[in-house]
Design an enzyme around this catalytic site. Structure first.
Site, mmCIF file in Angstrom:
data_model
loop_
_atom_site.group_PDB
_atom_site.id
_atom_site.type_symbol
_atom_site.label_atom_id
_atom_site.label_comp_id
_atom_site.label_asym_id
_atom_site.label_seq_id
_atom_site.Cartn_x
_atom_site.Cartn_y
_atom_site.Cartn_z
ATOM 1 N N ASP A 77 0.907 -1.231 -0.141
ATOM 2 C CA ASP A 77 0.030 -0.025 0.012
ATOM 3 C C ASP A 77 0.670 1.326 -0.124
ATOM 4 O OD1 ASP A 77 -2.353 1.420 0.045
ATOM 5 O OD2 ASP A 77 -3.077 0.799 1.924
ATOM 6 N N GLY A 78 0.380 2.401 -0.638
ATOM 7 C CA GLY A 78 1.000 3.656 -0.622
ATOM 8 C C GLY A 78 0.056 4.566 0.220
ATOM 9 N N GLU A 118 2.127 4.058 -4.240
ATOM 10 C CA GLU A 118 1.398 2.733 -4.585
ATOM 11 C C GLU A 118 2.558 1.747 -5.461
ATOM 12 O OE1 GLU A 118 -1.182 1.446 -3.440
ATOM 13 O OE2 GLU A 118 -2.349 2.913 -2.858
ATOM 14 N N ASP A 142 -4.615 -2.069 -3.227
ATOM 15 C CA ASP A 142 -6.053 -1.569 -3.551
ATOM 16 C C ASP A 142 -5.835 -0.534 -4.579
ATOM 17 O OD1 ASP A 142 -4.670 0.356 -2.297
ATOM 18 O OD2 ASP A 142 -6.087 0.287 -0.447
ATOM 19 N N HIS A 196 -9.456 -0.236 2.948
ATOM 20 C CA HIS A 196 -10.544 -0.021 4.003
ATOM 21 C C HIS A 196 -11.968 -0.713 4.071
ATOM 22 C CE1 HIS A 196 -7.538 3.317 4.469
ATOM 23 N NE2 HIS A 196 -7.748 3.808 3.344
ATOM 24 N N ASP A 206 -1.643 -0.529 5.074
ATOM 25 C CA ASP A 206 -1.987 0.660 5.091
ATOM 26 C C ASP A 206 -1.448 1.472 6.300
ATOM 27 O OD1 ASP A 206 -3.886 3.121 4.365
ATOM 28 O OD2 ASP A 206 -4.652 2.656 6.484
#
Length: 218
Positions: A77-78, A118, A142, A196, A206
């Site tokens: 994740d970024g 990301e 995501d 999320h 995250d």
């Protein structure tokens, strides 16, 4: 092998067949989003040595990794707070499992944006996998932008001299070049997972990304 389920096996694999879309910011650091990244010269002056550098990583025993079939599983994740602003802070998160020695939380070098974070989180995961002689890897992210970019758009960009279908320069050229080069010599399945949405692996990645954004640049 680690028996703990770290991901939802029912999440659909991205086929990479979607139509090329604008380079949208799609995730993370909730309230800090802008529709488009602005191209600057910062990316060109970022220290590419750090980008290309593969740090020496101690070998991790195979049973520390989680697997789906013979594919090792990782979440990336970024995050970028203040995306598009002068004081933006971006971080990357890589999550291999609870307490895993390769779990990573780092500040993103260079231009601070969601999209770069990301892409570079995925780059970090691939570097780590190669350091452990992993030949097959599932990356949960995501970021549809990252998935579509590497599985569908990048070949056309290269053919078109790194221009989009509309003729504009690809903003994240250097980032995708790095990801494309790293993705060679390793079999990767790119899996999109909703952000999320309560999936532990994604939530942990995250969290690591947000912690990374608070660190000082290297």
């Amino acid at each position: 092998m680690c028996q703990e389920a770290v991901g939802p096996p029912a999440v659909t694999q991205e086929s990479g067949s979607q139509k090329e879309e604008p380079e949208l910011n799609t995730v993370n650091c909730s309230t800090y989003k802008r529709p488009y990244e602005q191209s600057t010269n910062e990316e060109q002056i970022a220290k590419r040595v750090k980008h290309d550098e593969v740090c020496s990583t101690p070998a991790v025993s195979e049973d520390k990794f989680s697997y789906m079939g013979d594919f090792a599983v990782v979440y990336t994740d970024g995050c970028c707070s203040g995306n598009g602003r002068n004081r933006a802070r971006a971080g990357i998160g890589v999550y291999w499992g609870p307490g895993h020695p390769l779990n990573t939380s780092e500040r993103l070098p260079g231009r601070q944006t969601n999209q770069r974070a990301e892409i570079h989180a995925a780059c970090k995961a691939i570097e780590q996998a190669k350091s452990q002689n992993i030949k097959k890897l599932i990356i949960y992210t995501d970021s549809k932008f990252t998935i579509n970019g590497i599985t569908s758009w990048v070949d056309n960009w290269k053919t078109n001299g790194w221009r989009t279908s509309s003729g504009a320069s690809v903003i994240n050229k250097e980032d995708f070049e790095r990801l494309d080069n790293l993705a060679k010599d390793i079999e990767i399945q790119w899996m999109h997972i909703p952000g999320h949405a309560g999936f532990r692996g994604n939530e942990e990645a995250d969290r690591l990304a947000r912690e990374g954004a608070l660190k000082q640049k290297c």
